[in-house]
Design an enzyme around this catalytic site. Structure first.
Site, short mmCIF file in Angstrom:
data_model
loop_
_atom_site.label_atom_id
_atom_site.label_comp_id
_atom_site.label_asym_id
_atom_site.label_seq_id
_atom_site.Cartn_x
_atom_site.Cartn_y
_atom_site.Cartn_z
N GLU A 250 89.57 18.08 -75.24
CA GLU A 250 89.05 16.94 -74.45
C GLU A 250 87.96 16.31 -75.30
OE1 GLU A 250 90.25 15.92 -71.70
OE2 GLU A 250 91.17 17.61 -70.66
N CYS A 284 81.91 11.59 -70.52
CA CYS A 284 83.07 11.27 -71.36
C CYS A 284 83.87 10.11 -70.77
CB CYS A 284 83.94 12.50 -71.55
SG CYS A 284 84.32 13.36 -70.02
N GLU A 382 81.48 4.73 -79.33
CA GLU A 382 81.07 5.38 -78.08
C GLU A 382 79.55 5.50 -78.05
OE1 GLU A 382 81.95 9.57 -77.65
OE2 GLU A 382 82.23 9.33 -75.50
#
Ligand code: NDP
Length: 476
Positions: A250, A284, A382
């Site tokens: 992940e 996330c 990000e």
């Protein structure tokens, strides 16, 4: 409350996790809001890791032999023990991670740990039998052996539970390796688990740098559950080659939220705000770039700014606060650098963007940036923090193309008053999960995982259980 709940006070929990359990050396953890010492933890080395893996291997056959029903009961007891210690766990998490007690933060995270354990214990077993005139094949999902669980610092307790609950349910034993930024919260969770689990079923090794890498190459580890950055994920893929270690990855995301021109900006603003700023943006699957049509661009921007201005940020132990600091200096610098890049690129900062560099703590104000180039670094990279770009679009096809243009695909969202239209757009977005009129709402029953560089494998639900087992077919 049953008498097995021995760890229910803050002091008892801290005592249990700061005990020297084998290796030399300890390290300090400081509160990212104040700089104050929270506690010390034992830094483990490869010998400690070897001992943990050996003990977990020795315990695994008996754990598997207990059977599914007994293991599910113990997962529920683990949930009971967390609930009995919920407030001290939330206080520890708040002080170590920085997130406030209140809002969708520390208490919410501890509550989610118990809820995820109970849900994982309730799923139907994936076992099945295929029968026809020629064969009877019984497919039984067997434990893999010893699972290594490596997690990040943003939701340290909840993500650890996401990894260990299905691993334990399927009969594996586990060695947990938390982030070097948040070892206390995860150690507390493991200590509480070990008040109910049989000896040696669940271990933890702590420390930054080498011990995580050593876990990924250890021949006694059958599967790695990893949540963290794409960069570290790539190293783990390389490390897995030596022992053909199975992986669930992940990894990082840069979720797009696509707003359609039929929404009422006031009606969606609060959900959109929390979709982006939950856990002060350190999530996330948060909305990290918001595509807004020309026709309602100013109204959406104004509605978000109005909410941003009334959300209190500060020390997590203050009940008024719902936003906290960045967890660490490195993340503060990433967010600060990306906002500077946006300003340099000519974008307009509507609110925030002006941290007090001299104040204590890694606080970065809620920042909303308008009229930004679609390929500015604040959009393309990000940020993992409280700074969100609003990208203006005039053609929906263009917005969808921009949303799909990055090499990540964890989550995405569509915001529309028209359910059919929203579904159509959702089907065109490249992401493991697409939410409609919300963002980031994960559910233990619904498979969750990324595509592209956001990783592979899924967690949650029966699909998640299958990832911690192999299907053994008995074919007659
Ligand atoms: P990192 O990748 O830096 O660290 C994650 C974990 O990996 C830590 O426990 C770290 O330990 C460990 N680690 C570091 N190097 C290695 C190595 N070579 N081998 C094995 N383990 C190693 O991520 P962050 O903690 O900074 O987390 C933030 C990132 O995680 C963001 O990109 C975010 O998007 C992603 N994330 C993804 C989620 C998802 O579900 N897809 C959920 C949450 C976060 P140490 O501290 O010792 O370095």
């Amino acid at each position: 409350m049953s008498e097995t709940h021995t760890l229910t006070t803050y002091d008892a929990i801290l005592d249990a996790i700061t005990t020297n359990n084998g290796s030399d050396g300890s390290a300090e953890i400081h509160n990212p809001a104040t700089g104050e010492l929270v506690g010390t933890y034992q830094v483990h080395d490869e010998n400690d890791l070897n001992d943990a893996v050996a003990a977990a291997r020795a315990a695994q056959p008996d754990w598997e032999a207990q059977g599914d029903h007994a293991r599910c009961e113990l997962l529920n007891k683990f949930a009971d023990a967390i609930e009995a210690a919920a407030e001290p766990l939330a206080r520890l998490l708040s002080q170590e991670q920085g997130k406030p007690l209140n809002g969708p933060n520390a208490r919410f995270e501890v509550g989610a740990c118990a809820a995820w354990l109970r849900a994982t214990a309730s799923f139907e077993s994936p076992d099945y039998t295929a029968v026809d005139d020629d064969i009877t094949a019984t497919v039984h999902y067997r434990a893999l052996g010893v699972v290594g669980a490596i997690g990040p610092w943003n939701w340290p307790m909840m993500i650890t539970i996401w990894q260990i609950a299905p691993a334990l349910r399927m009969g594996n034993t586990v060695v947990v390796k938390p982030s070097g930024y948040t070892p206390l919260s995860v150690s507390a969770l493991v200590a509480i688990a070990n008040t109910v689990l049989p000896k040696d079923v669940l271990h933890i090794v702590t420390g930054s740098g080498g011990v995580g890498a050593a876990l990924t190459t250890h021949p006694g580890i059958d599967k790695i559950m990893f949540t963290g950055s794409t960069e570290t994920g790539k190293k783990i893929i390389e490390a897995s080659a030596g022992n053909i270690t199975r992986l669930t990855l992940e990894l990082g995301g840069n979720d797009a939220a696509v707003v359609l021109d039929d929404v009422d900006p006031q009606a969606i603003a609060e959900d959109l705000f929390w979709g982006a700023f939950i856990n002060t943006g350190q999530t996330c699957a948060a909305a990290k770039r918001i595509y807004v049509p020309d026709a309602i661009y100013d109204e959406v921007a104004e509605a978000l700014v109005a909410i941003a201005k009334k959300m209190p940020m500060g020390n997590g132990l203050d009940e008024n606060n719902v936003l906290g600091p960045l967890q660490n200096k490195a993340q503060f610098d990433i967010v600060d650098g990306l906002v500077k890049a946006a300003k340099d690129g000519g974008a307009r900062v509507l609110v925030g963007g002006d941290p007090d560099y001299d104040a204590p703590g890694y606080f970065y104000p809620v920042t909303i940036v308008a009229d930004i180039d679609p390929d500015n670094p604040l959009v393309a990279e990000e940020q993992f923090g409280p700074a969100v770009p609003l990208i203006r679009y005039s053609e929906l096809d263009q917005a969808i193309a921009w949303a799909n243009s990055l090499d990540v695909g964890l989550g995405a969202s569509v915001w529309s008053a028209d359910a059919g239209k929203a579904r159509e757009v959702a089907a065109r977005l490249q992401a493991g999960t697409v939410w409609i009129n919300k963002h980031g709402a994960v559910d233990p029953r619904v498979p969750f995982g990324g595509i592209k560089s956001s990783g592979y494998g899924v967690e949650f639900g029966t699909e998640g259980l299958k990832g911690l087992a192999y299907p053994q077919a008995i074919n007659t």
